[in-house]
Design an enzyme around this catalytic site. Structure first.
Site, PDB file in Angstrom:
ATOM      1  CG  ASP A   1      38.487  34.351  23.748  1.00  0.00           C
ATOM      2  OD1 ASP A   1      39.715  34.908  23.061  1.00  0.00           O
ATOM      3  OD2 ASP A   1      37.640  34.767  24.213  1.00  0.00           O
TER       4      ASP A   1
ATOM      5  CG  ASP B   1      42.185  37.878  25.562  1.00  0.00           C
ATOM      6  OD1 ASP B   1      42.288  38.724  25.062  1.00  0.00           O
ATOM      7  OD2 ASP B   1      41.390  36.848  25.530  1.00  0.00           O
TER       8      ASP B   1
END
Length: 218
Positions: free
Chosen positions: A177, A191
């Site tokens: 991330d 995401d």
């Protein structure tokens, strides 16, 4: 339901194209009239307009689904490769002051860092989502649904790739991330694709549009 299918003309209903047309030999239609008799119905090419129009239309929607999925997957994969090579173990990069930063972290949980103790479960869920979307694609005749499912598929594949190939091990890998808004969880492009696809599916459901292209009103 039969009336809706007749009006919309979904490919699953062979009579959709000829909806409202009387069958050969029915009352008010002479059996020997050209173009309506049994010979015409059984002639080569009879019924091909439905097959020719329905199947290519379905194939185009499937092509859109996989094209969107491939684009979302490639974008996520490339961005993670750049982040790992250039940003990991380095100071965060400020994009919009403190409000938006690029900061590399490894997330063993679900989207946005939730549930880090259930990595294997989330991996299985992602794999199941991919299988369901692949099966649903066979009956897909709606362009908006193709885009929505393509986003879901691309995002699921992106994070599943991390879980399979990244440390600490197969099906337990930590997802990369790097998008870090202020006062919010750090996430990645996969995401984002999953969330956008989910929102689009909710909107399509509210509008009554089904994946097979039919529209219903409650």
């Amino acid at each position: 339901m039969a009336e809706a299918e007749r009006i919309i003309g979904t490919p699953d209903t062979p009579d959709a194209v000829g909806g409202g047309t009387e069958r050969p030999g029915s009352e008010g239609t002479p059996a020997g009239e050209p173009g309506t008799g049994p010979t015409a119905a059984g002639a080569p090419g009879a019924g091909e307009p439905e097959t020719g129009a329905g199947r290519p239309r379905g194939r185009r929607r499937i092509a859109v689904l996989f094209a969107v999925a491939a684009f979302a997957y490639a974008l996520d994969l490339i961005s993670k490769m750049i982040v790992v090579a250039k940003l990991e173990h380095h100071a965060p990069i400020e994009i919009v002051g403190d409000w938006l930063k690029f900061e590399a972290i490894r997330n063993a949980g679900a989207a946005f860092g939730f549930g880090e103790a259930f990595t294997v479960i989330f991996t299985m869920i992602a794999a199941a989502v991919i299988v369901v979307i692949a099966r649903l694609a066979r009956k897909l005749y709606s362009l908006p649904w193709a885009i929505a499912l393509g986003l879901l598929l691309g995002g699921a594949l992106g994070n599943l790739t991390d879980r399979i190939f990244r440390a600490p091990g197969v099906f337990e890998g930590a997802v990369v991330d790097f998008i870090a808004p202020k006062h919010f969880a750090v996430f990645n492009l996969a995401d984002s694709a999953i969330v956008c696809g989910g929102i689009l599916i909710v909107l399509l459901s509210f509008k009554g549009l089904d994946p097979d292209g039919t529209v219903h009103k409650d």
